[in-house]
Design an enzyme around this catalytic site. Structure first.
Site, PDB file in Angstrom:
ATOM      1  N   GLU A   9       0.870  -1.122  -0.039  1.00  0.00           N
ATOM      2  CA  GLU A   9      -0.035   0.069  -0.104  1.00  0.00           C
ATOM      3  C   GLU A   9       1.001   1.243   0.016  1.00  0.00           C
ATOM      4  O   GLU A   9       0.967   1.811   1.009  1.00  0.00           O
ATOM      5  CB  GLU A   9      -1.024  -0.054   1.176  1.00  0.00           C
ATOM      6  CG  GLU A   9      -1.852   1.216   1.287  1.00  0.00           C
ATOM      7  CD  GLU A   9      -2.520   1.543   2.596  1.00  0.00           C
ATOM      8  OE1 GLU A   9      -2.977   0.586   3.297  1.00  0.00           O
ATOM      9  OE2 GLU A   9      -2.432   2.409   3.144  1.00  0.00           O
ATOM     10  N   HIS A 177      -8.894   1.740   0.104  1.00  0.00           N
ATOM     11  CA  HIS A 177      -7.887   2.597   1.018  1.00  0.00           C
ATOM     12  C   HIS A 177      -8.810   3.818   1.681  1.00  0.00           C
ATOM     13  O   HIS A 177      -9.671   4.170   1.075  1.00  0.00           O
ATOM     14  CB  HIS A 177      -6.963   3.162   0.060  1.00  0.00           C
ATOM     15  CG  HIS A 177      -5.805   3.773   0.771  1.00  0.00           C
ATOM     16  ND1 HIS A 177      -5.915   5.277   0.979  1.00  0.00           N
ATOM     17  CD2 HIS A 177      -4.737   3.642   1.059  1.00  0.00           C
ATOM     18  CE1 HIS A 177      -4.941   5.668   1.708  1.00  0.00           C
ATOM     19  NE2 HIS A 177      -4.023   4.598   1.861  1.00  0.00           N
ATOM     20  N   ASP A 303       3.052   1.724   3.901  1.00  0.00           N
ATOM     21  CA  ASP A 303       2.459   3.141   3.796  1.00  0.00           C
ATOM     22  C   ASP A 303       3.046   4.290   3.530  1.00  0.00           C
ATOM     23  O   ASP A 303       3.266   5.462   4.074  1.00  0.00           O
ATOM     24  CB  ASP A 303       1.432   3.521   5.112  1.00  0.00           C
ATOM     25  CG  ASP A 303       0.060   4.173   4.905  1.00  0.00           C
ATOM     26  OD1 ASP A 303      -0.208   4.400   3.628  1.00  0.00           O
ATOM     27  OD2 ASP A 303      -0.547   4.185   5.697  1.00  0.00           O
TER      28      ASP A 303
HETATM   29 MN    MN Z   1      -2.101   4.423   2.926  1.00  0.00          MN
END
Ligand code: MN
Length: 340
Positions: A9, A177, A303
């Site tokens: 992600e 998301h 992230d």
């Molecule tokens: Mn994210």
């Protein structure tokens, strides 16, 4: 045991889209969450925040250097929140295409280091399904990214189901998301600064996922795969209570919108949903998610560039789990879910 660290992600934004966000801020775009999130990033003189933005639009040496320093073999790239979901349908559709061409170009230059998900504009569900198809078949992308609500609407509305139909037919996942809570519920979050990644994201996105589950979408699309970050946005902790109360509500027959499903809500979470560890570099909930969802269901994510804390990779490296399970977490689950 050797494994590759695949991070599932990882955000980017073409500068073209950041420029358009700037214009929306200046024009007083109607979603308070957008102003909170992008007002923070685009108006912030703090050099650390400027760094996040510099990393966001780089798909070259800066990013690759960061990956090398943290031992990340491959990033699965996705257009950052709120993606193109704040534009009107026509502009969103055009910007999704150009963003997908932009990321596909970077993947062609660094095929060992990058894979990507297709941005889509749910504002036009038919065009969104077509762009997902083009992204997968023509550009080699591995699924779609949807940054939660679109103008306060969620994918459980059947008008969006052409997107589910395309994803199921292409056998690719949709990554739901976070973005800031929808305008209808953001008020009490904003008052205490809780609308962002601290908690509001999880409430918004967990709600989105649960709405999809109770809508019966997985009965209609039984092979649909959804990926959620942040260890499932809280839902894995709630499985028992969600099942108990859902069955009670179905038998009470008080809500026209609560219908009997083929399976318990938790069963869809265990069989149609995958979760990533993005932003949650903490041993107890990672082990918990693996224990209730299964070791095949939990994938590593960093992230980047929002939460680029190099030491956090060590937390995952040091998990007290078998080597083969660590390889699943870091590598093989991502390979199988995204078809890398
Ligand atoms: Mn994210």
């Amino acid at each position: 045991m050797t494994y590759q660290r695949i991070a599932a992600e990882e955000a980017f934004a073409p500068s073209e889209i950041l420029d358009r966000y700037r214009v929306l801020l200046d024009e007083g775009y109607r979603d308070p969450g957008f102003h909170s999130l992008w007002g923070f990033y685009l108006d912030n003189p703090d050099p650390r925040i400027r760094q996040v933005l510099a990393r966001m639009s780089d798909l070259g040496d800066l990013r690759l250097g960061d990956m090398d320093r943290t031992g990340i073999a491959k990033q699965i790239l996705s257009l950052t929140a709120p993606g193109v979901q704040v534009f009107d349908a026509a502009e969103g559709t055009v910007l999704a295409r150009s963003s997908n061409d932009f990321v596909a170009d970077a993947i062609r230059r660094h095929p060992d280091r990058f894979a990507g998900l297709a941005a889509i504009a749910p504002q036009d569900p038919i065009e969104a399904a077509k762009e997902l198809e083009r992204g997968v078949n023509k550009l080699g992308l591995k699924g779609a990214i949807v940054n939660s609500h679109t103008y306060g609407e969620y994918l459980d509305d059947p008008k969006f189901w052409p997107i589910f139909e395309a994803a199921e037919a292409l056998n690719v996942p949709i990554y739901i998301h976070p973005t800031t809570p929808s305008p209808a519920m953001i008020g009490p979050f904003l008052e205490r600064g809780l609308d962002g990644a601290i908690f509001g994201f999880a409430v918004e996105t967990g709600l989105h996922l649960l709405r999809i589950i109770v809508s019966g979408a997985f009965d209609r699309f039984p092979r649909l795969k959804i990926v959620a970050g942040h260890l499932g946005e809280g839902l894995p902790y709630w499985l028992f209570r969600i099942d108990f109360m859902h069955s009670r509500m179905v038998s009470a027959n008080r809500y026209a919108t609560v219908k009997k499903l083929r399976r318990k809500p938790s069963e869809y979470i265990k069989e149609n949903v995958y979760v990533t560890t993005s932003g949650m570099a903490w041993e107890p909930p990672i082990l918990y998610a693996q224990s209730v969802l299964g070791v095949d269901r939990v994938l590593y994510a960093m992230d980047y560039p929002y939460q680029f804390v190099p030491e956090e990779v060590g937390v995952t490296d040091n998990l007290p789990i078998a080597d083969e399970d660590k390889k699943k977490l870091y590598q093989s689950n991502a390979e199988s879910v995204f078809g890398l």
